[in-house]
Design an enzyme around this catalytic site. Structure first.
Site, short mmCIF file in Angstrom:
data_model
loop_
_atom_site.label_atom_id
_atom_site.label_comp_id
_atom_site.label_asym_id
_atom_site.label_seq_id
_atom_site.Cartn_x
_atom_site.Cartn_y
_atom_site.Cartn_z
N ARG A 1 31.29 10.24 10.64
CA ARG A 1 31.86 10.53 11.97
C ARG A 1 33.37 10.78 11.91
NH1 ARG A 1 29.47 6.28 16.06
NH2 ARG A 1 30.59 7.63 17.50
N ARG B 1 20.54 4.59 20.83
CA ARG B 1 20.32 5.16 22.17
C ARG B 1 19.16 6.16 22.17
NH1 ARG B 1 23.51 2.20 24.91
NH2 ARG B 1 25.63 1.83 24.16
N ASP C 1 27.07 8.18 27.11
CA ASP C 1 26.08 7.45 26.32
C ASP C 1 24.68 7.52 26.93
OD1 ASP C 1 28.04 6.79 24.50
OD2 ASP C 1 28.41 4.80 25.33
N ARG D 1 23.25 13.82 19.05
CA ARG D 1 22.33 13.45 20.14
C ARG D 1 21.78 14.64 20.92
NH1 ARG D 1 25.37 7.84 22.04
NH2 ARG D 1 24.40 6.57 20.41
C1 S3P Z 1 33.28 3.47 23.73
C2 S3P Z 1 33.68 4.74 24.07
C3 S3P Z 1 32.80 5.92 23.98
C4 S3P Z 1 31.33 5.52 23.87
C5 S3P Z 1 31.10 4.42 22.89
C6 S3P Z 1 31.91 3.17 23.26
C7 S3P Z 1 34.27 2.38 23.84
O1 S3P Z 1 33.14 6.68 22.84
O2 S3P Z 1 30.54 6.64 23.52
O3 S3P Z 1 29.73 4.08 22.87
O4 S3P Z 1 33.90 1.20 23.82
O5 S3P Z 1 35.47 2.68 23.98
P1 S3P Z 1 34.36 7.74 22.88
O6 S3P Z 1 35.56 6.99 23.22
O7 S3P Z 1 34.44 8.30 21.50
O8 S3P Z 1 33.97 8.77 23.89
#
Ligand code: S3P
Length: 427
Positions: free
Chosen positions: A120, A384, A311, A342
């Site tokens: 990632r 998910r 999410d 996803r």
């Molecule tokens: C999260 C932010 C989101 C989300 C992740 C949790 C967080 O990601 O998809 O499951 O706790 O700040 P991004 O900040 O990369 O959008």
């Protein structure tokens, strides 16, 4: 592998685990605080355990009594240099938030993760931290884990983010606690604001104006925080309650932060019968949600909603298979760099179940209603996708085989127990 068949009736009261995003933030702030902090109803997810284990390796004493955690904070620069790499497991939040923290600590650390996390993108957090003066090296031109961080003095910088990411925003705000001067972070759209709320609640030198956050160097006072239920975990029961032909479910003590509840708003706009009762307001709104069988109509999801239901988009695709008309999602290419791609994974697996779905580069389209059929579906190591497909399986004819069901542990270890409790034949 787990086998799931549809059932006639859905009834019950559900209590979902403590919010994952707030749990990560609570642990990190508690570890950096001066003195003893307490976290009640800490999330049970493996991702939260990853952050907790990393903080222990950094010298933070943490004890557990059921869902209550006590942390002996090490103060703003008190972490000790760990002898081994810090393993973030599957958790992007652990990796990105801790990169921001460690960039300002005078120690050498290495962050790494599992097979999914090492693929990632990390440049979104590494590049702005390097601008603040951080010394960070990593694979593929510093864009992938493992990252080696030689922390130290950071300078205050004004950041303009190109993507709405709460992880990046939080990493930079945490780094900003260690700079002389004011660190400014502006995001292109509002992402989840748990960090901002906690900073305000702790009376840190923090200001927010529109999409711009400002933070100056500060110590963190010890605190006691009760973590509300995770809306993202509640969402699976909300969807099931709305699309199942005979359902009534209540989900108690759920976080109702509007930067998280985009899925609830979209389901309501689709015609879902949902009642919300707010019972607490600070630092996060919390309440009970009741949902029952509804006739849903699909719609075009407005771009402004995407960060607030990012999410839940795979789950929305599942709900859309049971709704009239066509659901269209664009501007969601961030989905391609989550625990799995996803967009591709949900479209591929729902198609196996007979759904009418199309994949776009930045989203998908689902036309319903469709009677889903049994299939052998995969979770791609993505929690998910696993939980979304479990909801789809409950709406399908026959018995669906879900391979890789164990991945639910990443955010919701008791998911299947809770799910099977509301699907038990109540006569
Ligand atoms: C999260 C932010 C989101 C989300 C992740 C949790 C967080 O990601 O998809 O499951 O706790 O700040 P991004 O900040 O990369 O959008």
């Amino acid at each position: 592998m787990i086998e799931i068949s549809s059932n006639q009736k859905i009834r019950g009261v559900v209590r979902v685990p403590g919010d994952k995003s707030i749990s990560h933030r609570g642990l990190i702030l508690g570890a950096l605080a001066d003195g003893e902090s307490v976290l009640k109803n800490l999330g049970t997810s493996h991702d939260v355990v990853s952050t907790l284990s990393m903080l222990k390796q950094l010298g933070c004493e943490i004890s557990r009594n059921g869902r209550q955690i006590t942390l002996q904070g090490r103060g703003s620069r008190g972490f000790i240099e760990p002898a081994k790499p810090l393993f973030c497991g599957n958790s992007g939040t652990s990796a990105r938030l801790m990169a921001g923290v460690l960039a300002g600590q005078p120690i050498f650390t290495v962050l790494t993760g599992d097979h999914s996390l090492v693929r990632r993108p990390m440049s979104r957090v590494v590049e702005p931290l390097i601008k603040m003066g951080a010394d960070i090296r990593g694979r593929q031109n510093h864009s992938r884990l493992p990252l080696a961080i030689s922390g130290g003095n950071l300078k205050a910088v004004e950041h303009k983010l190109s993507i709405a990411s709460a992880q990046v925003k939080t990493a930079l705000l945490l780094a900003g606690l260690r700079t002389s001067g004011t660190t400014v972070v502006t995001e292109p759209a509002q992402s989840r604001d748990h960090t901002e709320r906690l900073f305000q609640w702790l009376h840190l030198p923090f200001q927010k104006e529109g999409l711009t956050c400002r933070i100056s160097s500060a110590g963190i006072p010890a605190f006691s925080l009760t973590i509300p239920g995770d809306f993202s975990s509640a969402a699976y029961f909300l969807a099931l309650g709305a699309i199942h032909p005979d359902a009534k479910i209540e989900i108690q003590n759920v976080n109702l932060n509007p930067t998280r509840t985009g899925f609830l708003s979209i389901l309501q706009a689709m015609g879902a019968k949902i009642q919300v009762e707010t019972v607490a307001h600070t630092p996060e709104p919390v309440g009970h949600i009741r949902v029952e069988t509804s006739a849903l109509k699909n719609l075009h999801v407005p771009e402004s909603f995407i960060p607030n239901l990012i999410d839940e988009l795979p789950l929305l695709a599942v709900a859309a298979t049971q709704a009239e008309g066509t659901l269209v999602v664009h501007n969601a290419s961030e989905l391609r760099v989550k625990e799995s791609d996803r967009i591709h994974t949900i479209v591929t697996e729902l198609r196996k179940m007979g759904a009418a779905v199309r994949e776009f580069s930045d989203g998908f389209e689902v036309t319903g209603p469709t009677k889903l059929k049994e299939a052998r579906v995969k979770t791609y190591g993505d929690h998910r996708i696993a939980m979304s497909l479990a909801v789809a399986a409950l709406m399908a004819e026959g018995t669906t085989q879900l391979l890789g069901d164990r991945w639910v542990q990443i955010s919701y270890p008791a998911f299947f127990e809770d799910l099977f409790r509301v699907t038990e034949d109540t006569g």
